[in-house]
Design a protein around this motif. Structure first.
Motif, PDB file in Angstrom:
ATOM      1  N   ASP A 231       0.797  -1.382  -0.063  1.00 11.26           N
ATOM      2  CA  ASP A 231      -0.038  -0.189  -0.083  1.00 11.26           C
ATOM      3  C   ASP A 231       0.738   1.338   0.157  1.00 11.26           C
ATOM      4  O   ASP A 231       0.420   2.335   0.137  1.00 11.26           O
ATOM      5  N   GLY A 232       2.046   0.912  -0.173  1.00 13.55           N
ATOM      6  CA  GLY A 232       2.966   2.463  -0.352  1.00 13.55           C
ATOM      7  C   GLY A 232       3.493   2.809   1.127  1.00 13.55           C
ATOM      8  O   GLY A 232       4.378   3.627   1.509  1.00 13.55           O
ATOM      9  N   SER A 233       3.102   1.958   2.145  1.00 12.05           N
ATOM     10  CA  SER A 233       3.550   2.341   3.540  1.00 12.05           C
ATOM     11  C   SER A 233       4.837   1.728   3.889  1.00 12.05           C
ATOM     12  O   SER A 233       5.352   0.818   3.169  1.00 12.05           O
ATOM     13  N   PHE A 234       5.626   1.952   4.942  1.00 11.92           N
ATOM     14  CA  PHE A 234       6.974   1.424   5.341  1.00 11.92           C
ATOM     15  C   PHE A 234       7.088   1.595   6.792  1.00 11.92           C
ATOM     16  O   PHE A 234       6.170   2.187   7.586  1.00 11.92           O
ATOM     17  N   ILE A 235       7.733   0.661   7.292  1.00 12.21           N
ATOM     18  CA  ILE A 235       8.016   0.427   8.786  1.00 12.21           C
ATOM     19  C   ILE A 235       9.541   0.431   8.844  1.00 12.21           C
ATOM     20  O   ILE A 235      10.220  -0.317   8.190  1.00 12.21           O
ATOM     21  N   PRO A 236      10.038   1.281   9.690  1.00 14.35           N
ATOM     22  CA  PRO A 236      11.530   1.287   9.783  1.00 14.35           C
ATOM     23  C   PRO A 236      12.155   0.045  10.691  1.00 14.35           C
ATOM     24  O   PRO A 236      11.409  -0.159  11.491  1.00 14.35           O
ATOM     25  N   ILE A 237      13.283  -0.290  10.243  1.00 11.20           N
ATOM     26  CA  ILE A 237      13.981  -1.644  11.045  1.00 11.20           C
ATOM     27  C   ILE A 237      15.137  -0.633  11.757  1.00 11.20           C
ATOM     28  O   ILE A 237      16.002   0.006  11.309  1.00 11.20           O
ATOM     29  N   PRO A 238      14.913  -0.763  13.150  1.00 14.79           N
ATOM     30  CA  PRO A 238      16.085  -0.208  13.873  1.00 14.79           C
ATOM     31  C   PRO A 238      17.584  -0.934  13.746  1.00 14.79           C
ATOM     32  O   PRO A 238      17.647  -1.906  13.460  1.00 14.79           O
ATOM     33  N   THR A 239      18.431   0.108  13.618  1.00 11.32           N
ATOM     34  CA  THR A 239      19.678  -0.314  13.339  1.00 11.32           C
ATOM     35  C   THR A 239      20.245  -1.244  14.233  1.00 11.32           C
ATOM     36  O   THR A 239      21.001  -2.321  13.733  1.00 11.32           O
ATOM     37  N   ASP A 240      20.045  -1.348  15.439  1.00  8.80           N
ATOM     38  CA  ASP A 240      20.343  -2.441  16.461  1.00  8.80           C
ATOM     39  C   ASP A 240      19.879  -3.758  16.149  1.00  8.80           C
ATOM     40  O   ASP A 240      20.504  -4.595  16.788  1.00  8.80           O
ATOM     41  N   GLU A 241      18.921  -4.017  15.290  1.00 12.83           N
ATOM     42  CA  GLU A 241      18.221  -5.207  15.014  1.00 12.83           C
ATOM     43  C   GLU A 241      18.888  -5.850  13.741  1.00 12.83           C
ATOM     44  O   GLU A 241      18.524  -6.844  13.195  1.00 12.83           O
ATOM     45  N   LEU A 242      20.004  -5.218  13.166  1.00 13.14           N
ATOM     46  CA  LEU A 242      20.663  -5.607  11.947  1.00 13.14           C
ATOM     47  C   LEU A 242      21.713  -6.460  12.313  1.00 13.14           C
ATOM     48  O   LEU A 242      22.706  -5.890  12.847  1.00 13.14           O
TER      49      LEU A 242
END
Length: 475
Positions: A231-242
């Motif tokens: 739907d064009g929306s986004f969810i950020p992924i925290p850096t500390d989870e990478l």
């Protein structure tokens, strides 16, 4: 019979004239108009003409009496329907050539009502994800108004319902959207609605460091990823989870490499630029275990340690190992007189080839000792006529720094009658008695050292600055 008809027509004409003369007379006496009954049609749309049906107007004479209903025609009406709202209609009734009486009534002007809507082009977007707002952008339609006018309009002229695409409203994935123009003009369009779901990831902000040199380690600081939905929306992924493999980065042949980032929602390959590590300087940190050689000796460089300095000021110690596959090239060499180095070729990580000159020392060939390998010379001898020391038993050997040996005192047969004394080139033999050179006097037949005179004797063999000496006495 004809005379009777003519007489009847004449009578009718006279009556009509009389009535007309009476009406004209009455009109001249009118001083005021009264609207007894307004028109049946009291509401108009913009631009519509007046409809006088049902209008009843009477005149009031000077004596206060009223006339019969007057004949009001459109040319007596002043009416403007260009503006929405209540407007005044003016009646101008001429009672004579010089006198006109006026009266007014009001009607309401409204916008023409849309009564029909025909879709000409559908909206640009007709596929939605659950929860997305619906847009009619791109839609055009023909509007038919209550006055018969037809107008084409774009999506901004309409309202619609529902305004949000909901999967719960869908039937077999489709939702009907009603388009309105007023209360009566409607049309229906069909949109599709699907479930909201993740479709991938993208970079929101890049890592602070995106360019590396071969062998450096990835730094995730500053990197932000977004999970993208349909739907064009986004969810950020925290850096500390990478999470990622903390191995040294290497150019994969395309100017960089992918760093695979993993997290709860999936994985993402993040491309970074990797520049080959370029050696700026090579220093020999540790010399080979053996770096001094004799002429002809095989040269080895085991134990060599190189100190590599790179373009980014980093450095590393790099030991030589003949087992490194494809890293070092070294051909077996043998020490030559005057040689000061051997060449070693190094292929550093396949990026560049360097030739290193490894210094060595090749010692010149030289005698280091003189040794008597023949009979020992005794400390004293008894003099006597005809007594002698047989020098053929004397064997002086020069020992060289390459373990080579050379016989310095050589005996060779010069003819059938005698034996000659020969010395290696550069070697000398001298006999002194009481410090006096008596070599030529005492050595006869080229090999006999005569012992006929008393004294202190010294036999000296000299070669390349070295001396072998034997001291004895004759009494």
């Amino acid at each position: 019979m004809k005379k009777r008809i003519l007489l009847l027509l004449l009578c009718i004409s006279l009556v009509a004239v009389a009535i007309a003369l009476t009406a004209c007379g009455e009109d001249r006496d009118i001083v005021e108009l009264t609207v007894v009954e307004g028109p049946t049609k009291k509401e108009y749309v913009v631009g519509e003409k007046i409809d006088l049906t049902g209008l009843v107007v009477v005149g009031t004479k000077a004596d206060g009496s009223s006339t019969n209903p007057l004949n009001i025609t459109e040319d007596m009406i002043s009416f403007d329907s260009s503006q929405i709202g209540t407007t005044t209609v003016t009646i101008a009734y001429p009672v004579s050539s010089k006198n006109t009486v006026y009266q007014t009534f009001t009607v309401k002007i409204t916008e023409a009502k849309a009564v029909k809507l025909d879709i000409l082009t559908n909206p640009t977007k007709t596929a939605y994800v659950d929860g997305q707002s619906i847009s009619l952008e791109g839609l055009t339609a023909k509007i038919t108004f209550s006055d018969g006018e037809e107008v084409e309009a774009n999506y901004t002229a309409f309202t619609f319902s529902p305004s949000v695409a909901k999967l719960s409203d869908a039937k077999e994935g489709e939702v009907k959207v009603t388009v309105y123009k007023g209360a009566k003009a409607t049309a229906v369009i069909t949109i599709t609605v699907e479930e909201k779901k993740a479709i991938g990831f993208e970079v929101a902000t890049h890592a602070k460091k995106t360019e590396y040199i071969d062998g450096e380690f990835f730094e995730v600081e500053g990197l932000t990823l977004l999970q993208r939905f349909n739907d064009g929306s986004f969810i950020p992924i925290p850096t500390d989870e990478l999470n990622f493999d903390n191995s040294a980065l290497l150019d994969e042949g395309e100017g960089g490499c992918n760093v695979t980032l993993t997290f709860d929602l999936g994985s993402f390959d993040y491309w970074v630029k990797v520049t080959p590590k370029i050696i700026k300087d090579i220093i020999i940190a540790t010399k080979p275990d053996k770096h001094e050689y004799r002429i002809g000796e095989e040269i080895t460089i085991d134990g060599l340690v190189l100190y590599l300095v790179f373009q980014n000021a980093e450095s590393e110690f790099f030991p030589y190992n003949s087992q490194y596959n494809g890293v070092f090239e070294y051909e077996i060499q043998y020490a030559k007189e005057g040689q000061t180095y051997v060449e070693l070729i190094m292929h550093y990580r396949g990026n560049e080839t360097k030739t290193i000159q490894v210094p060595i020392t090749v010692n010149p060939l030289m005698a280091i000792d003189l040794i008597n390998t023949g009979f020992p010379i005794e400390d004293s001898y008894e003099k006597g006529e005809g007594k002698y020391i047989d020098l053929r038993n004397l064997s002086i050997v020069a020992m060289f720094n390459d373990d080579f040996t050379e016989e310095l005192v050589l005996w060779g047969k010069i003819d059938a009658e005698g034996i000659s004394l020969a010395l290696a080139e550069g070697a000398t033999l001298m006999v002194t008695r009481d410090k006096v050179d008596v070599t030529k006097v005492l050595i006869v037949d080229e090999y006999k050292l005569m012992l006929e005179a008393e004294g202190s004797y010294i036999i000296t063999v000299t070669y390349q600055g070295l001396k072998w000496m034997a001291t004895f006495t004759v009494a």
